[in-house]
Design an enzyme around this catalytic site. Structure first.
Site, PDB file in Angstrom:
ATOM      1  N   CYS A 341       0.832  -1.197   0.000  1.00 48.69           N
ATOM      2  CA  CYS A 341       0.000   0.000   0.000  1.00 48.69           C
ATOM      3  C   CYS A 341       0.875   1.258   0.000  1.00 48.69           C
ATOM      4  CB  CYS A 341      -0.989  -0.034   1.165  1.00 48.69           C
ATOM      5  SG  CYS A 341      -2.371   1.116   0.971  1.00 48.69           S
ATOM      6  N   HIS A 440      -3.544  -5.322   1.123  1.00 45.90           N
ATOM      7  CA  HIS A 440      -3.404  -5.730   2.518  1.00 45.90           C
ATOM      8  C   HIS A 440      -3.870  -7.177   2.638  1.00 45.90           C
ATOM      9  CE1 HIS A 440      -2.526  -1.709   3.954  1.00 45.90           C
ATOM     10  NE2 HIS A 440      -3.577  -1.245   3.301  1.00 45.90           N
TER      11      HIS A 440
END
Length: 499
Positions: A341, A440
């Site tokens: 991310c 994630h």
């Protein structure tokens, strides 16, 4: 007839004498106990402040702790379980997320003094009502300390919420901190009389040593406070539940270890979703530690740059403190580098924020290890995801939460890490030693763990193989429930919850 059909229980609420007393873990434990006993429980926290978040099946955002608690309860997570989420983006500012969607950035004074508290209160009450119509019982979690007198008028999460819900309130205190008598007595006596009446008991958490040594302490507390001590819960060293509070990072390792694959997670100032690494922490082949020390980074076999709530601020700090250069040197030395991310964005060539979505910094060069450029956008991407690794057909799962949009820069070909179930190609990899992704939870998938560790196979061949993480988590929830059953007066708690 199921108990859910035959007996309604009053909501149970766990509040604390302070932050990090263990409310989140205990809430998960009670959710699992009620599930085991034939009920259909659900967790609820009106307002949560955390950088660890999760995505619901509908693609909306909530606190990671409530997702964990829902998992313990055996139900899908939903934003009604955490209608207000605050994600700090600086020392004084947080992004406010209502019902899973961001509604803007507010500083602390704006939020607690000028934001429409009546409107927010109505929103969290409505979320609770919807949840209570579907589940039984509701296990509510408070936030921080219940005795912050200066914030009581604007409080939407602790005792005013308990009063609205008609909850039976248990005060949780951390004896490991010391001062447990003063914190319990003070927390109760500082409440308004009508709120004090809602507190039906106390749980002493994180006890170390012989429980018999606290027998007199139990009696003294009950005499002082006029409510029973419903449990003295020993410190849980062998139960591993994902934790949300950044204070939990203080319990993690901070240096390399011989004889294992050393995985260093870069300790960003605004680190988010560090539960991404919970699975790796349990792998016997791996020693995972958190650091921003350049010398420790050189001892790592794998360096992971994690998610960040303020990518540009963290990128600026990495350049200032020398960590950026240390990561680049590690890459040149053949170490494996992974960005997730915000970390994926940091590993690219540039991060650009023309509209000031994150703050005052508008453009910084990245570490240049991946040929991508990122532009911040006002609309947040929040979605659960299924995918396969490039070169594999094994289904994997994860989730996305990010403001940025990344593209491959001109002159470079796509080299994706995964293929999404909708056919979209995602992430980027340069050989086997440098890769990045927005996903994630990618490290919860065994096939990705094995690929990450494959370069170290010769070193690890005698050590334990990986394990299924979903099964591991279920075992931990059951162990947590068993631990609580041994050390709390569950029969008395059930009596208190009967309407």
């Amino acid at each position: 007839m199921d108990k859910i059909e035959s007996k309604r229980l009053a909501p149970l609420m766990l509040v604390g004498t302070g932050s990090d007393v263990g409310k989140s873990i205990l809430t998960a434990g009670f959710c699992r106990i009620f599930k085991q006993d034939g009920y259909r429980p659900a967790p609820f926290k009106a307002q949560n402040m955390a950088l660890n978040s999760f995505v619901t099946p509908e693609g909306l955002e909530l606190g990671r702790a409530q997702a964990v608690q829902a998992e313990a309860a055996g139900i899908p997570c939903h934003t009604d379980m955490n209608p207000v989420l605050l994600k700090p983006s600086s020392d004084k500012t947080s992004q406010v997320i209502l019902h899973g969607r961001p509604i803007g950035n507010k500083d602390a004074y704006q939020y607690f003094r000028t934001v429409g508290r009546g409107e927010l209160r109505g929103e969290v009450h409505a979320a609770f009502d919807r949840l209570a119509s579907r589940y039984n019982p509701i296990v509510l979690e408070g936030a921080g300390s219940i005795s912050e007198l200066n914030l009581q008028d604007s409080d939407i999460v602790n005792m005013p919420m308990a009063a609205y819900a008609g909850a039976r309130v248990i005060l949780v205190a951390d004896i490991d901190r010391g001062g447990v008598f003063a914190s319990v007595y003070g927390s109760i006596m500082l409440q308004k009389p009508e709120w004090r009446e809602l507190i039906v008991g106390v749980i002493i958490n994180k006890f170390r040593g012989d429980l018999r040594l606290f027998d007199e302490g139990r009696q003294l507390l009950e005499s002082l406070c006029g409510v029973p001590v419903l449990g003295v819960v020993p410190y849980m060293n062998d139960v591993h539940i994902e934790e949300e509070d950044s204070v939990a990072l203080s319990k993690r390792a901070f240096s390399a270890q011989q004889g294992k694959v050393n995985v260093a997670v870069v300790l960003l100032r605004y680190i988010s979703n560090y539960t991404d690494f919970a699975r790796l922490e349990q792998d016997e082949r791996v020693h995972l530690f958190y650091t921003n020390n350049v010398e420790e980074l050189q001892q790592a076999d794998i360096i992971i740059v994690p998610g960040s709530k303020s990518t540009l601020s963290d990128l600026y700090e990495l350049r200032r403190n020398g960590v950026a250069q240390a990561i680049i040197r590690a890459h040149r030395a053949g170490k494996t580098i992974l960005g997730i991310c915000g970390g994926y964005q940091i590993l690219g060539q540039e991060v650009y924020d023309p509209d000031g979505v994150e703050g005052d910094l508008t453009r910084l060069p990245g570490l240049g290890l991946l040929p991508i450029a990122t532009e911040m956008a006002a609309e947040k991407v929040t979605t659960q995801a299924t995918f396969t690794l490039i070169g594999s057909d094994v289904p994997c799962s994860g989730y996305e939460i990010h403001m940025g949009r990344s593209r491959v820069v001109d002159g470079f070909d796509a080299s994706p890490l995964v293929k999404m179930s909708d056919g979209r190609l995602e992430g980027y990899c340069v050989g086997d030693h440098c890769m990045g992704t927005y996903l994630h939870g990618i490290l919860d998938n065994e096939i990705f763990i094995e690929r990450l560790l494959q370069p170290f196979a010769e070193r690890l061949y005698e050590q334990a193989a990986g394990q299924d993480y979903a099964t591991f988590k279920e075992t931990q929830y059951d162990k947590l429930a068993e631990h609580l059953r041994k050390h709390v007066d569950l029969e008395r708690i059930y009596q208190l919850l009967e309407r």
